[in-house]
Design a protein around this motif. Structure first.
Motif, PDB file in Angstrom:
ATOM      1  N   SER A  49      -5.196  13.643  18.293  1.00  0.00           N
ATOM      2  CA  SER A  49      -5.865  14.265  17.148  1.00  0.00           C
ATOM      3  C   SER A  49      -7.087  13.499  16.665  1.00  0.00           C
ATOM      4  O   SER A  49      -7.756  13.937  15.759  1.00  0.00           O
ATOM      5  N   ASN A  50      -7.354  12.326  17.265  1.00  0.00           N
ATOM      6  CA  ASN A  50      -8.466  11.483  16.818  1.00  0.00           C
ATOM      7  C   ASN A  50      -8.318  11.064  15.355  1.00  0.00           C
ATOM      8  O   ASN A  50      -9.297  10.889  14.642  1.00  0.00           O
ATOM      9  N   LEU A  51      -7.073  10.928  14.912  1.00  0.00           N
ATOM     10  CA  LEU A  51      -6.783  10.498  13.548  1.00  0.00           C
ATOM     11  C   LEU A  51      -7.251   9.058  13.357  1.00  0.00           C
ATOM     12  O   LEU A  51      -6.859   8.175  14.107  1.00  0.00           O
ATOM     13  N   PRO A  52      -8.116   8.796  12.366  1.00  0.00           N
ATOM     14  CA  PRO A  52      -8.496   7.404  12.083  1.00  0.00           C
ATOM     15  C   PRO A  52      -7.323   6.683  11.420  1.00  0.00           C
ATOM     16  O   PRO A  52      -7.089   6.837  10.226  1.00  0.00           O
ATOM     17  N   LEU A  53      -6.563   5.939  12.196  1.00  0.00           N
ATOM     18  CA  LEU A  53      -5.284   5.391  11.765  1.00  0.00           C
ATOM     19  C   LEU A  53      -5.361   3.884  11.555  1.00  0.00           C
ATOM     20  O   LEU A  53      -5.867   3.143  12.400  1.00  0.00           O
ATOM     21  N   ILE A  54      -4.829   3.430  10.434  1.00  0.00           N
ATOM     22  CA  ILE A  54      -4.687   2.014  10.126  1.00  0.00           C
ATOM     23  C   ILE A  54      -3.223   1.789   9.779  1.00  0.00           C
ATOM     24  O   ILE A  54      -2.669   2.482   8.926  1.00  0.00           O
ATOM     25  N   ILE A  55      -2.588   0.851  10.476  1.00  0.00           N
ATOM     26  CA  ILE A  55      -1.195   0.502  10.192  1.00  0.00           C
ATOM     27  C   ILE A  55      -1.179  -0.927   9.664  1.00  0.00           C
ATOM     28  O   ILE A  55      -1.632  -1.846  10.351  1.00  0.00           O
ATOM     29  N   LEU A  56      -0.685  -1.087   8.452  1.00  0.00           N
ATOM     30  CA  LEU A  56      -0.517  -2.417   7.869  1.00  0.00           C
ATOM     31  C   LEU A  56       0.943  -2.814   7.971  1.00  0.00           C
ATOM     32  O   LEU A  56       1.824  -2.013   7.650  1.00  0.00           O
ATOM     33  N   ARG A  57       1.179  -4.042   8.390  1.00  0.00           N
ATOM     34  CA  ARG A  57       2.537  -4.580   8.457  1.00  0.00           C
ATOM     35  C   ARG A  57       2.636  -5.795   7.533  1.00  0.00           C
ATOM     36  O   ARG A  57       2.525  -6.935   7.973  1.00  0.00           O
ATOM     37  N   PRO A  58       2.845  -5.552   6.243  1.00  0.00           N
ATOM     38  CA  PRO A  58       2.980  -6.689   5.325  1.00  0.00           C
ATOM     39  C   PRO A  58       4.301  -7.413   5.548  1.00  0.00           C
ATOM     40  O   PRO A  58       5.291  -6.832   5.963  1.00  0.00           O
ATOM     41  N   THR A  59       4.278  -8.707   5.244  1.00  0.00           N
ATOM     42  CA  THR A  59       5.486  -9.518   5.275  1.00  0.00           C
ATOM     43  C   THR A  59       6.203  -9.343   3.938  1.00  0.00           C
ATOM     44  O   THR A  59       5.929  -8.402   3.204  1.00  0.00           O
ATOM     45  N   THR A  60       7.090 -10.238   3.599  1.00  0.00           N
ATOM     46  CA  THR A  60       7.829 -10.184   2.343  1.00  0.00           C
ATOM     47  C   THR A  60       6.854 -10.243   1.173  1.00  0.00           C
ATOM     48  O   THR A  60       6.091 -11.201   1.048  1.00  0.00           O
ATOM     49  N   ILE A  61       6.873  -9.232   0.332  1.00  0.00           N
ATOM     50  CA  ILE A  61       5.941  -9.129  -0.792  1.00  0.00           C
ATOM     51  C   ILE A  61       6.601  -9.693  -2.042  1.00  0.00           C
ATOM     52  O   ILE A  61       7.782  -9.475  -2.284  1.00  0.00           O
ATOM     53  N   TYR A  62       5.810 -10.421  -2.821  1.00  0.00           N
ATOM     54  CA  TYR A  62       6.314 -10.977  -4.074  1.00  0.00           C
ATOM     55  C   TYR A  62       5.245 -10.804  -5.153  1.00  0.00           C
ATOM     56  O   TYR A  62       4.064 -10.610  -4.850  1.00  0.00           O
ATOM     57  N   GLY A  63       5.673 -10.848  -6.398  1.00  0.00           N
ATOM     58  CA  GLY A  63       4.742 -10.756  -7.518  1.00  0.00           C
ATOM     59  C   GLY A  63       5.479 -10.401  -8.790  1.00  0.00           C
ATOM     60  O   GLY A  63       6.711 -10.350  -8.826  1.00  0.00           O
ATOM     61  N   ALA A 106     -10.247   0.914   1.568  1.00  0.00           N
ATOM     62  CA  ALA A 106     -10.800   2.144   0.987  1.00  0.00           C
ATOM     63  C   ALA A 106     -12.317   2.148   1.056  1.00  0.00           C
ATOM     64  O   ALA A 106     -12.931   3.205   1.230  1.00  0.00           O
ATOM     65  N   ASN A 107     -12.920   0.978   0.965  1.00  0.00           N
ATOM     66  CA  ASN A 107     -14.378   0.883   0.974  1.00  0.00           C
ATOM     67  C   ASN A 107     -14.967   0.658   2.354  1.00  0.00           C
ATOM     68  O   ASN A 107     -16.176   0.711   2.524  1.00  0.00           O
ATOM     69  N   GLN A 108     -14.133   0.384   3.338  1.00  0.00           N
ATOM     70  CA  GLN A 108     -14.610   0.087   4.684  1.00  0.00           C
ATOM     71  C   GLN A 108     -14.961   1.372   5.420  1.00  0.00           C
ATOM     72  O   GLN A 108     -14.220   2.359   5.373  1.00  0.00           O
ATOM     73  N   GLN A 109     -16.072   1.362   6.103  1.00  0.00           N
ATOM     74  CA  GLN A 109     -16.517   2.522   6.872  1.00  0.00           C
ATOM     75  C   GLN A 109     -16.279   2.304   8.361  1.00  0.00           C
ATOM     76  O   GLN A 109     -16.237   1.165   8.828  1.00  0.00           O
ATOM     77  N   ASN A 110     -16.129   3.385   9.091  1.00  0.00           N
ATOM     78  CA  ASN A 110     -16.075   3.387  10.556  1.00  0.00           C
ATOM     79  C   ASN A 110     -14.905   2.625  11.160  1.00  0.00           C
ATOM     80  O   ASN A 110     -14.997   2.168  12.285  1.00  0.00           O
ATOM     81  N   GLN A 111     -13.836   2.473  10.424  1.00  0.00           N
ATOM     82  CA  GLN A 111     -12.658   1.847  11.016  1.00  0.00           C
ATOM     83  C   GLN A 111     -11.825   2.955  11.641  1.00  0.00           C
ATOM     84  O   GLN A 111     -11.337   3.832  10.942  1.00  0.00           O
TER      85      GLN A 111
END
Length: 167
Positions: free
Chosen positions: A56-70, A114-119
């Protein structure tokens, strides 16, 4: 639905590699080895999205965060502190590295994406710069809260996990 997408960002988890990945440090090429239903569902979603991207030519970004804290976190650190309040910690004898990610840093990553282009496509592991040994975290809790911990073999954790159905 023929919607034109600027990009699709999927938040997965570094847990798709398993509790202790097959090689360390894990990178984006580390094989899948999820050890629970949640991480297995993340793996399956990734695979489906990657298939969708191929036709589908989907512009896909997969993030794999580790254990999140805050702030207001009720995950790993919250559970660790709860154990500290009970003054007992189980410590795996292998003393693994713990890679964590501040929720503020994760928010900054989303803003940058969100602000990055052409990824067009990438899979990206996300963690703070520094890792900690589990024993370091427990020593901190021990000194700050007066806790003690017990060292037990790794197989005990896996056995308890299966017996108590944490998957």
């Amino acid at each position: 639905a023929k919607v034109i997408h600027n990009k699709f960002v999927f938040t997965s988890s570094a847990g798709v590699y398993g509790t202790i990945p097959t090689h360390l440090p894990a990178d984006e090429e580390t094989p899948y080895n999820p050890d629970g239903m949640y991480h297995k569902s993340k793996m399956l979603a990734e695979k489906e999205l990657i298939k969708l991207k191929t036709y589908s030519n989907l512009p896909l970004i997969i993030l794999r965060p580790t254990t999140i804290y805050g702030n207001n976190d009720h995950g790993f650190m919250f559970k660790l502190i709860r154990l500290a309040n009970k003054r007992v910690f189980p410590l795996c004898q292998s003393n693994p590295d713990i890679h964590m990610l501040d929720v503020e840093s994760l928010s900054e990553i989303y803003a940058a994406l969100a602000n990055q282009q052409n990824q067009k496509y990438f899979i990206f592991n996300v963690a703070d710069n520094e890792s900690f040994k589990m024993k370091e975290l427990l020593e901190y809790a021990k000194t700050s809260m007066g806790a003690r911990y017990l060292a037990v073999p790794s197989w005990v954790f896996f056995l308890l996990r299966k017996l108590l159905a944490f998957d």
